[in-house]
Design an enzyme around this catalytic site. Structure first.
Site, mmCIF file in Angstrom:
data_model
loop_
_atom_site.group_PDB
_atom_site.id
_atom_site.type_symbol
_atom_site.label_atom_id
_atom_site.label_comp_id
_atom_site.label_asym_id
_atom_site.label_seq_id
_atom_site.Cartn_x
_atom_site.Cartn_y
_atom_site.Cartn_z
ATOM 1 N N ASP A 1 53.827 -44.995 69.557
ATOM 2 C CA ASP A 1 53.163 -45.786 68.528
ATOM 3 C C ASP A 1 52.923 -44.855 67.330
ATOM 4 O O ASP A 1 53.063 -43.635 67.435
ATOM 5 C CB ASP A 1 51.826 -46.264 69.134
ATOM 6 C CG ASP A 1 51.096 -47.279 68.263
ATOM 7 O OD1 ASP A 1 51.714 -47.852 67.352
ATOM 8 O OD2 ASP A 1 49.894 -47.483 68.523
ATOM 9 N N GLU B 1 55.460 -44.047 62.287
ATOM 10 C CA GLU B 1 56.087 -44.403 60.981
ATOM 11 C C GLU B 1 56.248 -43.183 60.082
ATOM 12 O O GLU B 1 57.197 -43.181 59.296
ATOM 13 C CB GLU B 1 55.259 -45.485 60.298
ATOM 14 C CG GLU B 1 55.298 -46.826 61.008
ATOM 15 C CD GLU B 1 54.462 -46.864 62.277
ATOM 16 O OE1 GLU B 1 53.517 -46.062 62.372
ATOM 17 O OE2 GLU B 1 54.768 -47.657 63.173
ATOM 18 N N ASP C 1 51.965 -55.060 64.839
ATOM 19 C CA ASP C 1 50.738 -55.848 64.944
ATOM 20 C C ASP C 1 50.724 -57.090 64.066
ATOM 21 O O ASP C 1 50.120 -57.122 63.000
ATOM 22 C CB ASP C 1 49.540 -54.978 64.564
ATOM 23 C CG ASP C 1 49.467 -53.712 65.407
ATOM 24 O OD1 ASP C 1 50.141 -53.664 66.456
ATOM 25 O OD2 ASP C 1 48.739 -52.789 65.015
HETATM 26 O O1 MIG Z 1 46.025 -48.210 65.269
HETATM 27 O O2 MIG Z 1 47.259 -48.028 70.636
HETATM 28 O O3 MIG Z 1 50.689 -51.416 67.243
HETATM 29 O O4 MIG Z 1 50.265 -52.087 69.880
HETATM 30 O O5 MIG Z 1 47.801 -51.417 71.039
HETATM 31 C C1 MIG Z 1 46.273 -49.070 66.323
HETATM 32 C C2 MIG Z 1 46.466 -49.034 70.087
HETATM 33 C C3 MIG Z 1 47.044 -48.342 67.369
HETATM 34 C C4 MIG Z 1 48.752 -50.029 67.268
HETATM 35 C C5 MIG Z 1 49.842 -50.659 68.058
HETATM 36 C C6 MIG Z 1 49.247 -51.499 69.143
HETATM 37 C C7 MIG Z 1 48.396 -50.630 70.024
HETATM 38 C C8 MIG Z 1 47.312 -49.939 69.214
HETATM 39 N N1 MIG Z 1 47.938 -49.195 68.123
#
Ligand code: MIG
Length: 823
Positions: free
Chosen positions: A420, A423, A498
């Site tokens: 995650d 980016e 999200d």
């Molecule tokens: O800033 O890990 O898109 O799927 O559950 C949020 C917590 C961080 C974003 C991800 C989401 C995930 C969440 N993450």
């Protein structure tokens, strides 16, 4: 006006307020020819046109006397076998001809046009503008024809066709962004692919801009008749890829940029996730529920709360005292555990990851050499908030180091890594990412974040994938990533972050995931239910039903939403949700077969209708239905409270997958629906490979194989199987069989004509369900009549009238060729 003031105004205007304007490329002298390349050079620019294959042309433009380096993070193959071409040149123009394309280069001013060999112009620089530059920016203007559709560009919202000419066009940027709670109008999102496909009167070609800077694609927005693409740095380095079949465009694009390796079979089951399952007890409870309630599932995701103070590569000892034990117990129930490892180590002087990273000089830096520290999840730890550091994935040595960090996780039994925030996302920074002047080593040719930003996620996946491969040789790593770029399919599945939980958001998923597929990202699936808000029971069920046909099927939700495991909406929904997940499992042989094909061709599994019906304009902007592989058309119910549902069936004949009812194509039909309905149609002539319900993929071996045959005049299919886990398939350890089918009013002939590969599943039966409206009198195998089941139930092979319009033939699956005749 006083002359002095006038003078000041003028000079300010020129020097300070007036931006430098775009410079045309101008005229070019005759080119130099060198092997596959024509090189054009004038006082301020260089252009190269290279023939990579009969269908792929590469064009590089740089507004400097020479190129800096020929390098790509996306392209993995350039040495195609057939690079022959013919070429002629004069003072005014150069012409290149391959078997598939013709390139006309006008020298004065310099303009490029690409035609097919029938003389149809495919791609053409705008005569007025063509290629231009200003400072470090490069851009090209191209003609956009009235009937032209534009598709792709990776993870993009809005309609399937990016043309939008009625609305005045679209403009899209590539700059991976943490776009929490996005909707159809949000751009950019987490992942982008600077590739688009052009479809014009049924014929397709593609353009891939191989530039990782913040590129922009203007599709008829600034000017309805023009398309432009640009980059604020680097070369205008792009590939023109001929079809004319749209599938061939994708095949060739993924020849260049790589394909999804065949994933492990368990990754295609149902995955349950939640931000967060907070403790070992909760994870066990969720697992037990699936098994007690007989809802199939293969994996459970634990989110960032499993870590100690949000530090990647740690476990919270209080909540997860013995991960290894927990994981092994879950595994005994057929459930794998996946954890996130966000690529932003926490600054913890006592922690091995931080220590090793500093010692090995692995983190990105400011221009003055200080390590860059940024706030991400570790900064939100209430006990010990700390900033993070960011591995320099553009450096091979760092990728190697980073990949090896997963050793412990793998020993603990973690089955997959969820990446995650890559980016990369950075909190408390106005841009949401790192400052643009952060330096990346770029394997010895340092560059800044402007160039690396969009490939940071790709390279984090590469590092992780290669690490997992080293740690577990002979396995197929599973990675789920949010940040993605051209080529990410080589390493990971991608989910589009999200979104929200609304009917609109549900509907947006089809064009978005189809657009990703066109762009080479094959293994995709959105959070079932929508991420950031809570779905109603009905919306959740509809999303789950559509998710059966996402290549990647995961139910996931935000911490602030209500739970949405399949059983939380009451018994009625639990039953219907179970049915949906069961359908996924019944179809797993088919799904795995489609994954095998996609891994070889790059043609997406979840795909828009126009890919298979490019001459049918009704499909050109159809974002409410999709194809799943070669044979299934999926038309999910997308309206709240629906009891009628409209489905467009393209040319041919189609069979309702659930009832076997046949429908003629080239028409829209209205069908009654209820909450259970998952409208899916099998194409005439198709073979659909199924199995009885299993609770997880570990139960598949030895289970019978069901082959549904939907008659068409004549057709064939291949069916692929292997152990589902190891790399033995690369050395022949697979079973690939070829089936043919011919049908007429009087009979159906079926044959298994070819058996390849050394893999053999455990003993099992093979059950045929052959769609047949006419009465059946006789069934024979290799010319010998087969008994009826009621006459000889013990026979190794027998037949009966099945439910609905099906003849059912049961036999032992023998991995041998044979012929069946039903008359
Ligand atoms: O800033 O890990 O898109 O799927 O559950 C949020 C917590 C961080 C974003 C991800 C989401 C995930 C969440 N993450």
């Amino acid at each position: 006006m006083n002359h002095f003031l006038f003078f000041i105004l003028i000079s300010c205007n020129l020097s300070m307020f007036c931006q430098q304007s775009w410079q045309p490329i101008g005229n070019m002298p005759e080119p130099k020819q060198n092997a596959q390349t024509l090189q054009f050079r004038n006082a301020h620019s260089i252009v190269e046109i290279s023939v990579l294959s009969q269908e792929i042309i590469r064009i590089r433009y740089y507004p400097k006397p020479d190129f800096v380096r020929d390098h790509s993070y996306a392209v993995v193959k350039q040495d195609f076998p057939d690079r022959e071409y013919e070429y002629s040149t004069s003072a005014q123009q150069s012409v290149i001809q391959t078997k598939a394309l013709e390139i006309h280069v006008q020298h004065q001013p310099f303009r490029i046009e690409i035609l097919d060999r029938d003389g149809n112009s495919l791609d053409k620089d705008d005569p007025a503008r063509g290629m231009i530059s200003v400072d470090a920016s490069v851009k090209v203007w191209k003609r956009l024809r009235e009937q032209e559709q534009i598709y792709g560009l990776g993870e993009k919202g809005g309609s399937l066709s990016k043309r939008g000419w009625k609305l005045g066009g679209y403009s899209f940027s590539m700059w991976h962004t943490d776009a929490f709670s996005y909707d159809a109008s949000t751009d950019p999102l987490y992942a982008g692919v600077p590739f688009y496909m052009v479809l014009h009167e049924g014929k397709a070609h593609g353009i891939f801009l191989d530039n990782s800077f913040r590129t922009n694609f203007d599709i008829g927005k600034e000017d309805q008749g023009l398309l432009s693409f640009s980059a604020p740095g680097g070369e205008l380095d792009y590939y023109v890829i001929q079809g004319p079949d749209p599938k061939d465009v994708i095949r060739r694009f993924t020849d260049l940029t790589g394909r999804m390796p065949l994933p492990a079979r368990w990754t295609l089951g149902y995955h349950q996730s939640r931000y967060s399952y907070f403790s070992e007890e909760e994870v066990r409870f969720i697992g037990q529920n699936f098994r007690m309630k007989h809802i199939p599932a293969d994996a459970i995701f634990i989110d960032i709360h499993h870590q100690q103070g949000f530090a990647p590569f740690t476990w919270d000892q209080d909540k997860f005292p013995d991960p290894k034990q927990m994981i092994s117990d879950m595994r005994k129930q057929g459930l794998r555990i996946i954890t996130p490892v966000d690529p932003h180590p926490k600054i913890l002087p006592d922690h091995w990851v931080y220590q090793q990273g500093i010692a090995g000089d692995h983190f990105v830096k400011w221009p003055d050499g200080r390590v860059f520290e940024g706030a991400v999840w570790p900064s939100r730890d209430p006990v010990n908030p700390q900033n993070s550091v960011f591995p320099d994935f553009s450096r091979a040595a760092t990728r190697l180091w980073y990949g090896d960090l997963f050793q412990e996780r793998m020993e603990q039994g973690v089955a997959g890594i969820w990446i995650d925030m890559n980016e990369p996302a950075v909190f408390r920074s106005p841009s949401g990412t790192m400052p643009l002047d952060i330096v990346h080593d770029n394997d010895g040719l340092p560059t800044d974040h402007r160039e690396i930003h969009n490939v940071y996620g790709l390279l984090s996946c590469q590092a992780t994938f290669e690490g997992l491969q080293r740690i577990q040789a002979n396995s197929r790593p599973f990675i789920l990533t949010r940040g993605a770029y051209t080529g990410t399919q080589r390493y990971a599945a991608v989910w589009p972050g999200d979104d929200v939980s609304s009917w609109a958001s549900l509907r947006e998923k089809i064009p978005m995931l189809c657009g990703m597929g066109i762009s080479g990202l094959t293994f995709v699936g959105a959070d079932i239910g929508g991420y950031a808000t809570s779905p109603s029971a009905e919306l959740m069920t509809r999303w789950l039903q559509m998710g059966v046909f996402f290549p990647y099927m995961r139910n996931h939700s935000d911490i602030r939403t209500k739970h949405r495991e399949p059983w939380v909406f009451g018994l009625k929904h639990e039953e219907i949700n179970r049915e949906a997940i069961e359908l996924r499992y019944k179809l797993l042989p088919q799904i795995y077969n489609e994954f095998h094909k996609a891994s070889e061709t790059g043609i997406p599994i979840m795909r828009p209708l126009f890919l298979d019906f490019p001459t049918d304009p009704a499909t050109y902007n159809m974002g409410s239905q999709f194809l799943f592989g070669d044979d299934l058309l999926v038309a999910p119910v997308l309206q709240e409270g629906a009891d009628q549902h409209r489905v467009y069936l393209p040319e041919g004949s189609w069979y309702d997958l659930h009832t076997g009812k046949e429908f003629g194509g080239s028409q829209s039909i209205e069908i009654p629906v209820d909450l259970r309905s998952i409208p899916v149609f099998a194409k005439a002539g198709s073979f659909v490979f199924r199995q009885p319900v299993v609770q997880h993929t570990g139960e598949m071996d030895g289970n019978s194989l069901h082959v549904y045959v939907y008659p068409g005049t004549a057709s064939e299919a291949s069916f692929y199987e292997d152990d589902g886990e190891s790399l033995a398939y690369q050395e022949g350890g697979f079973l690939k069989r070829h089936f043919v089918q011919k049908s007429s009013d009087t009979h159906i002939e079926l044959a298994l004509t070819e058996v390849r590969g050394s893999y053999r599943p455990s003993d099992r039966s093979l059950v045929w369900y052959i769609h047949r409206d006419q009465p059946v009198n006789k069934v024979s195998i290799n010319g010998e009549e087969i008994p009826k089941a009621k006459d000889d139930p013990q026979s190794e092979i027998n037949w009966e009238k099945g439910n609905g319009p099906f003849v059912k033939i049961r036999m032992t699956d023998r991995w041998e060729v044979f012929e069946l005749k039903v008359e």
